[in-house]
Structures are given as C-alpha cells and as structure tokens.
Design an enzyme around this catalytic site. Structure first.
Site, short mmCIF file in Angstrom:
data_model
loop_
_atom_site.label_atom_id
_atom_site.label_comp_id
_atom_site.label_asym_id
_atom_site.label_seq_id
_atom_site.Cartn_x
_atom_site.Cartn_y
_atom_site.Cartn_z
NE ARG A 181 21.92 58.84 16.35
CZ ARG A 181 21.37 58.05 15.44
NH1 ARG A 181 20.97 56.83 15.80
NH2 ARG A 181 21.23 58.42 14.18
CE LYS A 217 25.22 58.41 11.77
NZ LYS A 217 25.10 57.03 11.20
#
Length: 251
Positions: A181, A217
């Site tokens: 991420r 996320k």
C-alpha cells in the site's frame, strides 16, 4: 555427478534463498510438506515503475511489444546486479517481480536479521535510494522518463515455500500488505514509509519528511513519511556535513 549436483545447486539458489535451498538439499521434500519460517522484524520493499504501462505498446515496429519487455528485463537485471554486487546489500533477498514491480525484503533469517543494530532495515532503505539513482541513470541513457514509486514497511512476516512443482518462495502478512500500500498510494519518484519505518530511520540520522495522513485501503488513515536522504556524511576533520531535518505538512 558432482558437476551435475553443483549445477542443480546453483539453479536452486536462483529460485530459493540459500538457507531455504540448504533445507531442501539436505532432505527429500514430500509434495504436501509445508516449509515456513516466522520472522520477527522484516523490512519489506515494493518498487514499481508507475508509468511502464504507458510505455508498453504492441506495434510491428517494436516486435509486438518484445522490445518493451527487453528494456524492462534490462532494468530488473540492473536492480538484481545492484543487490548482488554491492556488499552493503548482502542482507537483502529479492522475493519476486510482479509485472513492473520489484519486491525485496531483509532480515529473513538469523544471518541477516540484526535485532539490536537494525542494520538490515537501514540496508533496505539504502537499497531503495540506490534504485532511485539507478532509475535516473537508466532514463538518461535510454532517453526515457520512467517514474518509480517505492513503499517500505517493517514488521513480522511468515516466509515459506508453496507448491510441489515450480515451488515459489514468498512472504505473507499484514507487514507485506502495508508495504504494498505504501507503494500504490505513493508519489512518483518518492520513497514512502510507514511510521514504524520512520522511527527506526530517523533514530539513525536519515532525513525524512512527513507527508501527512493518507487513506490506505483496508487500513484507514495512516500517517506516512517520505525518505529523502541517508544519514549526513561524517567528516573526521571538519565534523558533520549537512544536517538532519524533519518537516511535516498536512495533505
């Protein structure tokens, strides 16, 4: 027989880390056997060429995309050479490439994990900066404008080998997901790191900049940092050259 065994050993070392390869060379592996290791504190890196998809086109002039893949292969091979030829990166282990993303980690076994000095974490941070420099060099000599995003994180992982045929060495865990991420939410030509990574690097004189709060996320909001430079150079005659600074701005 000895030459064949040596050849097979070299092939295995290209697929698996040396300590893992040694485990399988020492004993015959059953198809359903699971090999794994729990690692306490591993540094994980994802480095992606964020605009490679724009570069890749399938045209008759470039042999239906083969020439694009040839250049990507040269870039990845350059990254491999950096990790293998420079002694400061001996603690690193290349995990795999995923498309145009290069994944590596450090501290995966007793010989590379430095619990006290955290040298394996610093080595991966140095490697990330070295890859950025290498990409600049590649752009200058190939007349391209590739942009790279790099994400770094540290924490526990599980490493193991999956598959009876074409076995794959990989690492799993929340640490890996967050490192990915950091790459995907990153900024081109910057190295984004987590707070945990920041704390280790800042304590060792690395120059970082607080990016602010980023929506990640599956994780919600996280405060992340950009790694700008390594520790200041220490001159034995004139003292410290440069200074360490930490700045922070809101998104």
């Amino acid at each position: 027989m000895e030459e064949l065994q040596a050849y097979n050993r070299r092939l295995l070392h290209n697929i698996l880390p040396k300590d893992v390869a040694a485990h399988f060379l020492a004993q015959e592996r059953r198809n359903d056997e699971l090999y794994y290791q729990s690692c306490e504190c591993v540094a994980v890196m994802f480095a992606s060429i964020s605009n490679f998809s724009e570069f890749y086109v399938e045209l008759e002039a470039n042999n239906e995309g083969v020439e694009c893949l040839r250049l990507l292969n040269e870039i990845i091979a350059d990254f491999d050479e950096v990790s293998e030829s420079e002694d400061q990166f001996r603690q690193l282990e290349k995990i795999k490439t995923i498309g145009s993303t290069y994944m590596a980690a450090s501290g995966l076994n007793d010989s590379t994990y430095d619990k006290v000095g955290k040298s394996h974490i610093k080595a991966l941070a140095d490697f990330a900066m070295r890859l950025m420099d290498q990409m600049k060099y590649i752009n200058e000599h190939s007349f391209n404008n590739f942009q790279m995003k790099i994400g770094l994180n540290i924490g526990p992982v599980v490493a193991g080998v999956i598959g009876a045929r074409k076995p794959q060495y990989d690492i799993w865990g929340n640490t890996v997901n967050v490192a990915s991420r950091m790459d995907s939410t990153g900024v081109p030509d910057r190295i984004q790191v987590t707070t945990d990574m920041y704390q280790v690097l800042a304590a060792n004189g690395y120059q970082l900049e607080c990016r602010g709060v980023v929506k990640v996320k599956g994780k919600g909001e996280m405060t992340t940092y950009f790694l700008n430079e390594g520790p200041p150079i220490i001159c034995p005659h004139q003292g410290v050259v440069g200074c360490v600074y930490i700045t922070c701005r809101t998104m």
